[in-house]
Design an enzyme around this catalytic site. Structure first.
Site, short mmCIF file in Angstrom:
data_model
loop_
_atom_site.label_atom_id
_atom_site.label_comp_id
_atom_site.label_asym_id
_atom_site.label_seq_id
_atom_site.Cartn_x
_atom_site.Cartn_y
_atom_site.Cartn_z
N ASP A 122 0.82 -1.21 0.00
CA ASP A 122 0.00 0.00 0.00
C ASP A 122 0.86 1.27 0.00
OD1 ASP A 122 -2.06 -1.93 0.44
OD2 ASP A 122 -1.77 -1.73 2.59
N ASN A 179 -17.58 -6.55 -0.69
CA ASN A 179 -16.79 -6.15 0.47
C ASN A 179 -16.59 -4.64 0.58
OD1 ASN A 179 -15.88 -8.99 -0.49
ND2 ASN A 179 -15.35 -8.91 1.68
N GLU A 211 -11.19 -0.80 -3.97
CA GLU A 211 -10.48 -0.19 -2.85
C GLU A 211 -9.25 0.56 -3.36
OE1 GLU A 211 -9.46 -3.52 -0.37
OE2 GLU A 211 -7.70 -4.04 -1.58
N HIS A 235 -3.03 -1.22 -5.30
CA HIS A 235 -2.99 -0.21 -4.24
C HIS A 235 -1.91 0.83 -4.51
CE1 HIS A 235 -4.61 0.78 -0.17
NE2 HIS A 235 -3.75 1.75 -0.43
N ARG A 283 4.69 -8.27 -0.23
CA ARG A 283 4.20 -7.30 -1.21
C ARG A 283 5.20 -6.15 -1.19
NH1 ARG A 283 -1.93 -6.29 0.41
NH2 ARG A 283 -1.01 -6.56 2.49
#
Length: 319
Positions: A18, A161, A198, A262, A296
């Protein structure tokens, strides 16, 4: 499109998901991201993008032992709004109540010091959207003098979600007015594993407002989509926005860069070249829940532009 002779990208910073990079008027790049332990918020700064990789980190906030924001500190972003620094992040209540573990809400911190790695960070509390459900991944942007809040949130009346919402802000830690639904998971590539929209990020260029976002589960199915509106349109009118029916960035199996998403946007040292900042994995053999896998990594690559003025994200494995 990509040139086949370009070199494959290496991560800029390993084990940072992120990622968010802000280039400020003081000439520094500021970096923050989710740490694998999900227990704190770190900042680092450098004069160059490459310098962020080795820059010293400072923990500016650490989760309390209990309470509403004491678990799973996710996706911090650093912004300079109305003359002060703000970090926006999501957190869950204490895991002592297991049913509340994934009940994130969004929060803000403020620092009035010129250098956000110094001075004190003040906890400004929850950013209340008026909808008391799971929410995360907040970002802010200013357009025509108005500060906007943009985030992901679950709605009990919409399957899935999380969806994307936008609202104007009264202060850098308070929204004003009812949230407007911007996007919901609807295409097949947005619904793999989980129905998710998101991680929104804003880019203003070529007379348009572009919003990238991420969709599907956080494994190799994770991919990025794109919305856009004319810069003179009413950004709070759903009719102002167009949504790409296809993802703009997805897994590159050929070169083994998986689940790109992200993202954030920044600019290169030349002040003009737009850079895409995102996370991805370099393998798919994840043991257990992908959420708890630390690998990640933060990648950075130049964004290209088509003749019609829209961004060309290319593939994650090429610059």
């Amino acid at each position: 499109m990509e040139n086949d002779v370009e070199e494959l990208l290496e991560p800029l910073i390993e084990q940072r998901a992120d990622p968010y990079i802000h280039r400020h008027t003081d000439g520094y790049y500021y970096f923050t991201a989710s740490v694998p332990q999900y227990d704190r918020i770190e900042l680092r700064r450098a004069k160059t993008i490459e310098g962020l990789a080795s820059a010293q980190t400072r923990t500016v906030w650490r989760k309390p032992d209990s309470g509403p924001c004491s678990e799973l500190i996710w996706a911090p972003e650093i912004h300079h709004n109305h003359g002060a620094w703000y970090v926006y992040f999501a957190a869950a209540p204490s895991r002592e109540i297991k049913s509340k573990l994934f009940q994130h809400r969004m929060y803000a911190l403020r620092n009035t010091n010129a250098n956000p790695l110094e001075g004190e960070w003040e906890f400004m509390g929850q950013v209340d959207t008026g909808i008391d459900t799971f929410c995360l991944d907040a970002t802010t942007f200013t357009h025509k003098g108005q500060l906007y809040y943009l985030w992901a949130q679950k709605h009990d009346d919409i399957e899935g979600n999380s969806n994307l919402y936008i609202a104007p802000m009264k202060t850098p830690w308070q929204i004003e007015g009812a949230p407007m639904l911007l996007s919901r998971p609807e295409f097949e590539w947005e619904c793999r594993g989980f129905r998710v929209n998101e991680g929104p990020s804003v880019l203003k260029k070529n007379g348009r407002i572009f919003i990238s976002y991420s969709a599907s589960a956080t494994d190799e199915n994770y991919a990025m989509g794109l919305l856009w509106a004319d810069e003179n349109a009413n950004l709070l009118d759903p009719a102002s926005w167009t949504k790409s029916p296809e993802p703009v960035l997805r897994t590159c199996f050929e070169h083994k860069i998986y689940g790109p998403g992200h993202n954030s946007f920044t600019v290169a040292e030349d002040g003009a070249t737009v850079l895409l900042v995102y996370h991805a994995r370099t393998y798919t053999e994840i043991e257990g829940d992908p959420l708890w896998n630390p690998d990640r990594h933060t990648f950075v690559k130049p964004l290209r532009w088509r003749d019609d003025g829209t961004p060309d994200f290319g593939r994650p494995s090429l610059g």
